[in-house]
Scaffold this motif. Structure first.
Motif, PDB file in Angstrom:
ATOM      1  N   VAL A  52     152.252  97.403  -9.357  1.00  0.00           N
ATOM      2  CA  VAL A  52     151.485  96.972  -8.173  1.00  0.00           C
ATOM      3  C   VAL A  52     152.313  96.031  -7.313  1.00  0.00           C
ATOM      4  O   VAL A  52     152.275  96.089  -6.086  1.00  0.00           O
ATOM      5  CB  VAL A  52     150.163  96.305  -8.589  1.00  0.00           C
ATOM      6  N   ASN A  53     153.104  95.182  -7.976  1.00  0.00           N
ATOM      7  CA  ASN A  53     153.951  94.257  -7.229  1.00  0.00           C
ATOM      8  C   ASN A  53     154.891  95.023  -6.317  1.00  0.00           C
ATOM      9  O   ASN A  53     155.078  94.677  -5.158  1.00  0.00           O
ATOM     10  CB  ASN A  53     154.744  93.388  -8.205  1.00  0.00           C
ATOM     11  N   THR A  72     153.063  96.324  -3.295  1.00  0.00           N
ATOM     12  CA  THR A  72     152.535  95.386  -2.308  1.00  0.00           C
ATOM     13  C   THR A  72     153.584  94.448  -1.734  1.00  0.00           C
ATOM     14  O   THR A  72     153.299  93.736  -0.782  1.00  0.00           O
ATOM     15  CB  THR A  72     151.421  94.518  -2.921  1.00  0.00           C
ATOM     16  N   PRO A  74     154.223  95.118   2.191  1.00  0.00           N
ATOM     17  CA  PRO A  74     153.127  94.671   3.056  1.00  0.00           C
ATOM     18  C   PRO A  74     152.969  93.151   3.084  1.00  0.00           C
ATOM     19  O   PRO A  74     152.679  92.579   4.142  1.00  0.00           O
ATOM     20  CB  PRO A  74     151.888  95.324   2.433  1.00  0.00           C
ATOM     21  N   ILE A  75     153.197  92.491   1.939  1.00  0.00           N
ATOM     22  CA  ILE A  75     153.052  91.033   1.908  1.00  0.00           C
ATOM     23  C   ILE A  75     154.082  90.382   2.814  1.00  0.00           C
ATOM     24  O   ILE A  75     153.764  89.519   3.632  1.00  0.00           O
ATOM     25  CB  ILE A  75     153.171  90.498   0.463  1.00  0.00           C
ATOM     26  N   ALA A 113     153.202  91.055   6.407  1.00  0.00           N
ATOM     27  CA  ALA A 113     152.071  90.250   6.863  1.00  0.00           C
ATOM     28  C   ALA A 113     152.534  88.838   7.198  1.00  0.00           C
ATOM     29  O   ALA A 113     152.130  88.266   8.210  1.00  0.00           O
ATOM     30  CB  ALA A 113     150.986  90.223   5.793  1.00  0.00           C
ATOM     31  N   GLN A 114     153.409  88.286   6.338  1.00  0.00           N
ATOM     32  CA  GLN A 114     153.868  86.916   6.599  1.00  0.00           C
ATOM     33  C   GLN A 114     154.735  86.861   7.843  1.00  0.00           C
ATOM     34  O   GLN A 114     154.641  85.937   8.645  1.00  0.00           O
ATOM     35  CB  GLN A 114     154.644  86.393   5.387  1.00  0.00           C
ATOM     36  N   LYS A 123     152.676  87.280  11.018  1.00  0.00           N
ATOM     37  CA  LYS A 123     151.937  86.059  11.292  1.00  0.00           C
ATOM     38  C   LYS A 123     152.833  85.073  12.041  1.00  0.00           C
ATOM     39  O   LYS A 123     152.434  84.443  13.015  1.00  0.00           O
ATOM     40  CB  LYS A 123     151.488  85.459   9.969  1.00  0.00           C
ATOM     41  N   THR A 141     138.636  70.522   5.319  1.00  0.00           N
ATOM     42  CA  THR A 141     137.210  70.765   5.065  1.00  0.00           C
ATOM     43  C   THR A 141     136.629  71.723   6.099  1.00  0.00           C
ATOM     44  O   THR A 141     136.731  71.460   7.293  1.00  0.00           O
ATOM     45  CB  THR A 141     136.435  69.439   5.153  1.00  0.00           C
ATOM     46  N   PRO A 142     136.005  72.806   5.659  1.00  0.00           N
ATOM     47  CA  PRO A 142     135.429  73.756   6.615  1.00  0.00           C
ATOM     48  C   PRO A 142     134.405  73.063   7.500  1.00  0.00           C
ATOM     49  O   PRO A 142     133.581  72.293   7.023  1.00  0.00           O
ATOM     50  CB  PRO A 142     134.743  74.795   5.720  1.00  0.00           C
ATOM     51  N   GLY A 143     134.473  73.336   8.794  1.00  0.00           N
ATOM     52  CA  GLY A 143     133.503  72.772   9.720  1.00  0.00           C
ATOM     53  C   GLY A 143     133.888  71.405  10.234  1.00  0.00           C
ATOM     54  O   GLY A 143     133.346  70.944  11.216  1.00  0.00           O
ATOM     55  N   LYS A 201     138.384  72.279  12.470  1.00  0.00           N
ATOM     56  CA  LYS A 201     138.267  72.330  13.927  1.00  0.00           C
ATOM     57  C   LYS A 201     139.616  72.142  14.610  1.00  0.00           C
ATOM     58  O   LYS A 201     139.739  72.350  15.801  1.00  0.00           O
ATOM     59  CB  LYS A 201     137.294  71.245  14.406  1.00  0.00           C
TER      60      LYS A 201
END
Lengths: 205, 197
Positions: free
Chosen positions: A30-31, A34, A37-38, A41-42, A45, A128-130, A134
């Motif tokens: 699997v490594n 993937t 793609p890994i 993706a990086q 980004k 912290t989410p929220g 922000k």
């Protein structure tokens, strides 16, 4: 449990060896599937972030990447140069601060050649989410656009600076400012190196 | 128990979160938004179905004294597969869930089902049990995530329904809010169950 086998040293050993071997091979397979793609993706980004924070350019800034060691952090940060028909139009610095509310805050900052901040993109944060999260929103980030750190004190108001901190997330805002200051310091260094003439060519190759 | 009951028990009667109270770490940790809860739930479902399948197939070959380490290796392998696939193909979600993906290994829901169900039942029942429990877990996480997101950020699945700059209950996206919201949801589910009985 009656259906389960009696345990002996031999069958316990063989069972564990067989299971770990099978899972080892499965993971290796699997490594291999993937890993591409890994990486992609990086990379994409990073590229997206560069397009976002830099003015229009026609070279590939990823190729101009070089690392600058920052003593205060004991780690190096990456610098990217953007050119439009041979002219330097911007510098992007991938800087971070280890002092977030929970973990690193990593940002990509785009500077114009005169040191003005063009745009900022948050690459990584686990705030912290929220609250701390922000920092990724326009309301907070846009206050830095078109500011020149020469006459814009990049500290939160509480610490005597000019940055409006995120409500209830002063620590996150501070970490963001720290990362930004570091990015600026690195950018100024690299810009000085630029005006010092030939050194960029050596660095880019 | 027929297979339909076996499948549906995970949703209400034996819901892993609201009734069995298993796997509380990801339940409280990642449910700050509905989409995180959904993603985490589906990742856990995949691992649960796969580990139940494998455990039920090999249960007769595993000596009882090493069954727990064997189960853990099986579970850890599937978790690592999920992690790698997610990092490669769903980088956005991977960034959000981050640390909690490897922690699926120690989610006691998965080991619990392997030990309590898959190691005693046949292949088909185990797959159905895994699917039912996993989807029940997903349902619970999504529900909790939705409630917290609604109260804490004023959005549902990232779609805002309150005016900009509105004051929301920030407490609910923080850890204490997770406990409070979960407590109320469990009370609500219990009431539903007792009405039926």
């Amino acid at each position: 449990m009656a259906q389960q086998k009696e345990s002996s040293l031999f069958n316990m050993l063989t069972t564990l060896v067989v299971i770990t071997l099978i899972s080892g091979f499965a993971l290796a397979y699997v490594n291999q599937l993937t890993i591409k793609p890994i990486q992609q993706a990086q990379l994409s980004k990073k590229k997206d972030a560069l397009v976002e924070v830099l003015p229009e350019f026609d070279n590939n800034p990823v190729d101009t990447r070089y690392a600058v060691f920052v003593k205060a952090l004991g780690d190096s940060v990456e610098v990217y140069k953007a050119y439009q028909s041979g002219e330097l139009v911007g510098t992007a610095v991938n800087a971070f601060s280890p002092d977030g509310y929970s973990g690193d805050v990593r940002i990509m900052v785009g500077f114009l050649p005169d040191g003005t901040i063009h745009a900022i993109s948050v690459l990584e944060q686990t705030e912290t989410p929220g609250l701390g999260t922000k920092m990724t929103e326009a309301e907070f980030i846009d206050q830095f656009a078109d500011k020149n750190p020469k006459d814009f004190k990049m500290q939160v108001v509480k610490d005597g600076g000019q940055v409006d901190a995120i409500t209830a997330a002063t620590i996150s805002s501070r970490a963001f400012c720290d990362a930004l200051q570091m990015a600026y310091a690195v950018c100024v260094d690299s810009c000085d190196a630029n005006t010092g003439a030939t050194s960029t060519d050596e660095k880019t190759h | 128990m027929n297979q339909l009951q076996n499948f549906t028990k995970g949703f209400l009667k034996e819901n892993p979160v609201f009734v069995l109270l298993l796997g509380m770490c990801p339940v409280l940790g990642v449910t700050s938004s509905a989409i995180n809860g959904l993603g985490m739930g589906l990742a856990t479902t995949f691992v649960l179905v796969m580990s139940n399948t494998v455990v039920s197939l090999v249960k007769k070959q595993i000596p009882s004294k090493v069954r727990i380490p064997s189960f853990i290796v099986i579970i850890a392998s599937f978790v690592t597969i999920v992690e790698m696939v997610m990092e490669g193909f769903l980088p956005e979600l991977y960034n959000q869930l981050g640390l909690f993906i490897p922690l699926i290994v120690v989610n006691c829901l998965i080991l619990g089902r392997a030990e309590a169900f898959a190691s005693k039942n046949n292949f088909i029942s185990s797959v159905i049990d895994g699917l039912g429990m996993g989807l029940g877990f997903t349902f619970a996480l999504t529900l909790l995530g939705t409630v917290r997101e609604m109260l804490g950020s004023g959005t549902i699945f990232n779609v805002s329904f309150v005016p900009e700059n509105a004051q929301t209950f920030l407490l609910f996206v923080m850890p204490p809010g997770a406990f409070i919201a979960l407590g109320f949801l469990i009370a609500f589910i219990n009431r539903l169950k007792h009405k039926r009985a």
